[in-house]
Design a protein around this motif. Structure first.
Motif, mmCIF file in Angstrom:
data_model
loop_
_atom_site.group_PDB
_atom_site.id
_atom_site.type_symbol
_atom_site.label_atom_id
_atom_site.label_comp_id
_atom_site.label_asym_id
_atom_site.label_seq_id
_atom_site.Cartn_x
_atom_site.Cartn_y
_atom_site.Cartn_z
ATOM 1 N N ARG A 199 0.221 -0.941 0.306
ATOM 2 C CA ARG A 199 -0.316 -0.173 -0.407
ATOM 3 C C ARG A 199 0.864 1.081 0.174
ATOM 4 O O ARG A 199 0.570 2.156 -0.501
ATOM 5 C CB ARG A 199 -0.820 0.054 1.359
ATOM 6 N N GLN A 200 1.807 1.187 0.814
ATOM 7 C CA GLN A 200 2.228 2.685 0.940
ATOM 8 C C GLN A 200 3.924 2.764 -0.195
ATOM 9 O O GLN A 200 3.432 3.736 -0.693
ATOM 10 C CB GLN A 200 3.566 2.349 1.786
ATOM 11 N N TRP A 201 3.990 1.350 -1.169
ATOM 12 C CA TRP A 201 5.279 1.482 -1.872
ATOM 13 C C TRP A 201 4.107 1.964 -3.567
ATOM 14 O O TRP A 201 4.442 2.719 -3.430
ATOM 15 C CB TRP A 201 4.651 0.078 -2.720
ATOM 16 N N ARG A 202 2.882 1.465 -3.669
ATOM 17 C CA ARG A 202 1.906 2.009 -4.125
ATOM 18 C C ARG A 202 1.735 3.941 -3.838
ATOM 19 O O ARG A 202 2.080 4.283 -4.792
ATOM 20 C CB ARG A 202 0.542 1.773 -4.413
ATOM 21 N N ALA A 203 1.628 4.037 -3.346
ATOM 22 C CA ALA A 203 1.374 5.250 -2.670
ATOM 23 C C ALA A 203 2.231 6.080 -3.161
ATOM 24 O O ALA A 203 2.639 7.327 -3.550
ATOM 25 C CB ALA A 203 0.754 5.784 -1.158
ATOM 26 N N ALA A 204 2.907 6.018 -2.097
ATOM 27 C CA ALA A 204 4.979 6.323 -2.806
ATOM 28 C C ALA A 204 5.165 6.939 -4.625
ATOM 29 O O ALA A 204 5.418 7.860 -5.078
ATOM 30 C CB ALA A 204 5.917 6.196 -2.643
ATOM 31 N N ARG A 205 4.210 6.055 -5.523
ATOM 32 C CA ARG A 205 4.798 6.772 -6.548
ATOM 33 C C ARG A 205 3.098 7.289 -7.248
ATOM 34 O O ARG A 205 2.987 6.512 -8.250
ATOM 35 C CB ARG A 205 4.759 4.825 -7.334
ATOM 36 N N GLY A 206 2.455 7.592 -6.324
ATOM 37 C CA GLY A 206 1.184 8.150 -7.116
ATOM 38 C C GLY A 206 0.965 7.015 -7.490
ATOM 39 O O GLY A 206 -0.134 7.868 -8.143
ATOM 40 N N LEU A 207 0.076 6.043 -6.960
ATOM 41 C CA LEU A 207 -0.649 4.991 -7.688
ATOM 42 C C LEU A 207 -2.178 5.303 -6.778
ATOM 43 O O LEU A 207 -1.848 5.126 -5.159
ATOM 44 C CB LEU A 207 0.433 3.603 -7.858
ATOM 45 N N PRO A 208 -3.111 4.373 -6.674
ATOM 46 C CA PRO A 208 -4.718 4.611 -5.992
ATOM 47 C C PRO A 208 -4.283 2.823 -5.591
ATOM 48 O O PRO A 208 -4.419 2.184 -5.794
ATOM 49 C CB PRO A 208 -5.991 4.305 -6.698
ATOM 50 N N ALA A 209 -4.945 2.920 -4.236
ATOM 51 C CA ALA A 209 -4.856 1.477 -3.467
ATOM 52 C C ALA A 209 -6.197 1.044 -4.290
ATOM 53 O O ALA A 209 -6.648 1.160 -4.808
ATOM 54 C CB ALA A 209 -5.789 2.099 -2.362
ATOM 55 N N VAL A 210 -5.578 -0.382 -4.362
ATOM 56 C CA VAL A 210 -5.939 -1.626 -5.158
ATOM 57 C C VAL A 210 -6.327 -2.581 -3.962
ATOM 58 O O VAL A 210 -5.533 -2.811 -3.246
ATOM 59 C CB VAL A 210 -5.497 -1.861 -6.772
ATOM 60 N N ARG A 211 -7.551 -2.881 -4.184
ATOM 61 C CA ARG A 211 -7.864 -4.405 -4.044
ATOM 62 C C ARG A 211 -7.948 -5.430 -4.816
ATOM 63 O O ARG A 211 -9.404 -4.846 -5.698
ATOM 64 C CB ARG A 211 -9.807 -4.486 -3.502
ATOM 65 N N GLU A 212 -7.439 -6.269 -4.971
ATOM 66 C CA GLU A 212 -7.301 -7.171 -6.098
ATOM 67 C C GLU A 212 -8.300 -7.708 -6.205
ATOM 68 O O GLU A 212 -8.278 -8.718 -4.789
ATOM 69 C CB GLU A 212 -5.821 -8.201 -6.230
#
Length: 360
Positions: free
Chosen positions: A212-225
């Motif tokens: 979750r933090q890795w995605r946020a750091a790259r400006g990507l939305p949170a995703v529930r697969e």
């Protein structure tokens, strides 16, 4: 190093590994473990060299470059070990690094455990060749055991060696590779012998929150697969089946009748899965091969252990205001408790429904 006797070094490493892994099993088993690990170590090369080599596969170089971004994030942001692990690459020329053999008695859900001084007791035996795993499986079947063989793409040496990114891991996609790095480095940071549910739930939480933090750091939305939800649903069906089987195996029934009822429970699992699939995932048959293949006690062993205490670790992370060093300090405190005290402490961290401890 000039004058280094490589053959003697290799022999010394085999002896060291056999000593570290030691126990009551045959020397040949520990020999294949030592040889397999040695071959893996020999195949390693720095990821930076692969990325810098224009003669290497461009897709591989790109994949590894993205993995190194996640590797830096793991140490700098998630406070995971800053060492050579996952800064190396190894192509071992096969689809799995090891094959694990799980076995139970015919009317039991308790695994045949194997204990090692470093890793503690685990519910399987690992083999670096499919032939070795099949041989062990055949012996267990001859002894009347339920057996399941699973190919494994990656494992951790818990910091004893610098674990590489393996070619077996590259089919998962960039984000899945990153999550695996977070998970395995969490094991290196802390590990409790003889408590698989604790270790895997802790590492799974680090993996999930880290992603979750890795995605946020790259400006990507949170995703529930979506597929994660499907895995959770299948896991619940399997755990319910395991609970019914456990109750069945306590009954004083003749073996013939016990086998019939055992087979009926597995057929019920298949029917419940198909109903769930057709109602909620029409056209998606990703679990069909698994459910339609032969089912037995051993095949159910891995389910649930990776998720059992994840909500507890999520509660702990919130308690320390999402501070990673403080979180790891509390995890270490939990790990020092006696098993029953540890389970009670984990349960207290979950504010909603009680968790039924899962025995593999």
């Amino acid at each position: 190093m000039p004058g280094l006797d490589v053959s003697r070094l290799r022999c010394g490493l085999l002896i060291l590994l056999a000593t570290l892994l030691g126990g009551c099993s045959s020397l040949s088993y520990y020999g294949q473990l030592a040889t397999g690990q040695w071959q893996l170590l020999q195949a390693r090369e720095p990821v930076a060299d692969v990325i810098a080599d224009p003669g290497r596969d461009p897709a591989l170089r790109k994949h590894l470059a993205l993995a190194q971004q996640a590797r830096r994030f793991a140490s700098e942001t998630l406070h995971l070990p800053d060492n050579r692990s996952y800064r190396l690459y190894a192509d071992i020329g096969r689809p799995f690094v090891v094959w694990n053999v799980f076995a139970t008695d015919e009317f039991s859900l308790d695994p045949l455990s194997h204990c090692f001084p470093i890793a503690g007791c685990v519910a399987y035996r690992g083999y670096y060749s499919l032939g070795g795993a099949r041989g062990e499986a055949a012996l267990q079947r001859q002894a009347g055991k339920d057996v399941f063989v699973a190919g494994i793409e990656a494992y951790s040496t818990l910091g004893w060696f610098s674990d590489p990114i393996l070619n077996t891991m590259l089919g998962w996609g960039d984000e899945r590779l990153a999550t695996l790095i977070f998970h395995e480095l969490a094991h290196q940071r802390f590990y409790v012998k003889d408590d698989t549910a604790f270790n895997e739930s802790y590492a799974s939480f680090v993996e999930q929150e880290g992603t979750r933090q890795w995605r946020a750091a790259r400006g990507l939305p949170a995703v529930r697969e979506r597929r994660a939800g499907q895995r959770e649903a299948l896991t619940r069906l399997v755990l319910d089946t395991r609970q019914r089987l456990r109750a069945l195996y306590t009954q004083p029934l003749p073996a013939t009748l016990m086998r019939e009822r055992k087979a009926a429970e597995f057929e019920r699992l298949r029917q419940e899965y198909r109903a769930l699939r057709d109602q909620q995932w029409p056209g998606d048959k990703r679990f069909d091969a698994w459910i339609n293949a032969p089912l037995n006690n051993a095949k159910l062993l891995p389910f649930g252990l990776y998720e059992q205490w994840v909500p507890a670790f999520a509660g702990l992370f919130a308690q320390v205001n999402r501070d990673w060093p403080a979180f790891y300090a509390r995890v270490e405190q939990l790990g020092k408790l006696a098993p029953t005290e540890r389970q009670a402490a984990l349960q207290a961290l979950i504010p909603i429904a009680p968790v039924t401890p899962i025995t593999p």
